[in-house]
Design a protein around this motif. Structure first.
Motif, PDB file in Angstrom:
ATOM      1  N   THR A 143       0.806  -1.206   0.000  1.00 47.17           N
ATOM      2  CA  THR A 143       0.000   0.000   0.000  1.00 47.17           C
ATOM      3  C   THR A 143       0.842   1.260   0.000  1.00 47.17           C
ATOM      4  N   ALA A 144       1.983   1.239   0.665  1.00 49.19           N
ATOM      5  CA  ALA A 144       2.819   2.426   0.740  1.00 49.19           C
ATOM      6  C   ALA A 144       3.262   2.883  -0.644  1.00 49.19           C
ATOM      7  N   THR A 145       3.328   1.973  -1.604  1.00 52.35           N
ATOM      8  CA  THR A 145       3.752   2.330  -2.953  1.00 52.35           C
ATOM      9  C   THR A 145       2.590   2.332  -3.939  1.00 52.35           C
ATOM     10  N   ASN A 189      -4.845   5.864  -8.065  1.00 52.98           N
ATOM     11  CA  ASN A 189      -5.513   5.155  -9.154  1.00 52.98           C
ATOM     12  C   ASN A 189      -5.463   3.639  -8.931  1.00 52.98           C
ATOM     13  N   GLU A 190      -4.308   3.117  -8.516  1.00 51.22           N
ATOM     14  CA  GLU A 190      -4.178   1.686  -8.234  1.00 51.22           C
ATOM     15  C   GLU A 190      -5.063   1.283  -7.061  1.00 51.22           C
ATOM     16  N   HIS A 191      -5.151   2.160  -6.066  1.00 49.78           N
ATOM     17  CA  HIS A 191      -6.000   1.879  -4.913  1.00 49.78           C
ATOM     18  C   HIS A 191      -7.467   1.814  -5.343  1.00 49.78           C
ATOM     19  N   GLU A 192      -7.874   2.720  -6.207  1.00 48.91           N
ATOM     20  CA  GLU A 192      -9.256   2.720  -6.712  1.00 48.91           C
ATOM     21  C   GLU A 192      -9.523   1.448  -7.523  1.00 48.91           C
ATOM     22  N   GLN A 193      -8.539   1.011  -8.309  1.00 50.56           N
ATOM     23  CA  GLN A 193      -8.679  -0.234  -9.065  1.00 50.56           C
ATOM     24  C   GLN A 193      -8.812  -1.423  -8.117  1.00 50.56           C
ATOM     25  N   ALA A 194      -8.065  -1.409  -7.018  1.00 49.94           N
ATOM     26  CA  ALA A 194      -8.158  -2.493  -6.040  1.00 49.94           C
ATOM     27  C   ALA A 194      -9.542  -2.510  -5.392  1.00 49.94           C
ATOM     28  N   LEU A 195     -10.082  -1.345  -5.067  1.00 54.36           N
ATOM     29  CA  LEU A 195     -11.432  -1.284  -4.494  1.00 54.36           C
ATOM     30  C   LEU A 195     -12.473  -1.816  -5.468  1.00 54.36           C
ATOM     31  N   VAL A 233      -8.632 -14.381   4.130  1.00 52.07           N
ATOM     32  CA  VAL A 233      -8.721 -12.973   3.760  1.00 52.07           C
ATOM     33  C   VAL A 233      -7.889 -12.756   2.508  1.00 52.07           C
ATOM     34  N   ALA A 234      -8.515 -12.233   1.465  1.00 49.61           N
ATOM     35  CA  ALA A 234      -7.821 -11.978   0.205  1.00 49.61           C
ATOM     36  C   ALA A 234      -7.344 -10.535   0.165  1.00 49.61           C
ATOM     37  N   HIS A 235      -6.081 -10.346  -0.168  1.00 48.03           N
ATOM     38  CA  HIS A 235      -5.488  -9.018  -0.325  1.00 48.03           C
ATOM     39  C   HIS A 235      -5.557  -8.669  -1.806  1.00 48.03           C
ATOM     40  N   VAL A 236      -6.151  -7.520  -2.109  1.00 46.11           N
ATOM     41  CA  VAL A 236      -6.348  -7.136  -3.503  1.00 46.11           C
ATOM     42  C   VAL A 236      -5.330  -6.062  -3.855  1.00 46.11           C
ATOM     43  N   GLU A 237      -4.396  -6.428  -4.710  1.00 47.96           N
ATOM     44  CA  GLU A 237      -3.332  -5.534  -5.165  1.00 47.96           C
ATOM     45  C   GLU A 237      -3.207  -5.700  -6.668  1.00 47.96           C
ATOM     46  N   SER A 238      -1.966  -5.725  -7.190  1.00 47.66           N
ATOM     47  CA  SER A 238      -1.774  -5.979  -8.619  1.00 47.66           C
ATOM     48  C   SER A 238      -2.201  -7.401  -8.961  1.00 47.66           C
TER      49      SER A 238
END
Length: 142
Positions: A19-21, A25-31, A67-72
Motif C-alpha cells: 500500500t505504501a507504494t 488510481n491503483e488503490h481505486e482499481q483495487a477497491l 482474507v484476500a489481499h487485492v493488489e496488482s
C-alpha cells in the motif's frame, strides 16, 4: 491493476502488502476489483464476504482466516483446515474470476471441518468460534 498484470518479483517470495507504494488510481482499481470479487462470491458461490478498505490496503474477508489481499494480483494465505501442513500456504490469482472460484473452494474446505475440531486443534480461537457461530446465525461475513 488486476487482470493480465504479472506478479512483481518482490511479491513472489513474501506476498506482502504494498500500500505504501500504491497510487490513488491503483488503490481505486483495487477497491473496484474487491467489490467485483465480493459480487462473484455472492452470486456464483452463495458465499457472503466483505470489502475492507484498510490503511494497509484493500482486503476481502471471506471466512475466519481466509482474507484476500487485492493488489496488482489477489493473494491470500490458505488456513490449514486439516492440519496437514506445518506452515500456511500462500497463493494468488491474476483475475477476479479465478480468485473467486479458488476462494470458494477454500471456503468449502474450511466449512467442512467441524467447529469443535478446529477449536480442539487450536486452528481457530474461542473468539473466532463465537464469530463463526454468529455468522451462521446472521449470515454476515467475518
Amino acid at each position: 491493476m488486476i487482470g493480465n498484470s504479472r506478479m512483481p518479483g518482490r511479491h513472489q517470495a513474501g506476498l506482502t502488502p504494498t500500500t505504501a507504494t500504491t497510487s490513488p488510481n491503483e488503490h481505486e482499481q483495487a477497491l473496484t476489483a474487491a467489490a467485483h470479487l465480493v459480487g462473484l462470491l455472492i452470486t456464483r458461490h452463495n458465499i457472503p464476504a466483505d470489502v475492507h478498505n484498510l490503511p494497509q490496503g484493500v482486503v476481502v474477508s471471506v471466512f475466519y482466516g481466509l482474507v484476500a489481499h487485492v493488489e496488482s494480483v489477489i493473494w491470500w494465505t490458505i488456513p490449514n483446515a486439516r492440519s496437514t501442513r506445518h506452515k500456511p500456504l500462500k497463493t494468488y490469482a491474476h483475475s477476479v474470476e479465478t480468485a473467486a472460484d479458488r476462494l470458494a473452494k477454500q471456503y468449502r474446505d474450511l466449512r467442512s471441518v467441524p467447529l469443535p475440531e478446529l477449536l480442539a486443534t487450536g486452528r481457530i480461537t474461542f473468539l473466532a468460534a463465537a464469530l463463526i457461530e454468529g455468522r451462521d446465525r446472521d449470515a454476515a461475513p467475518v
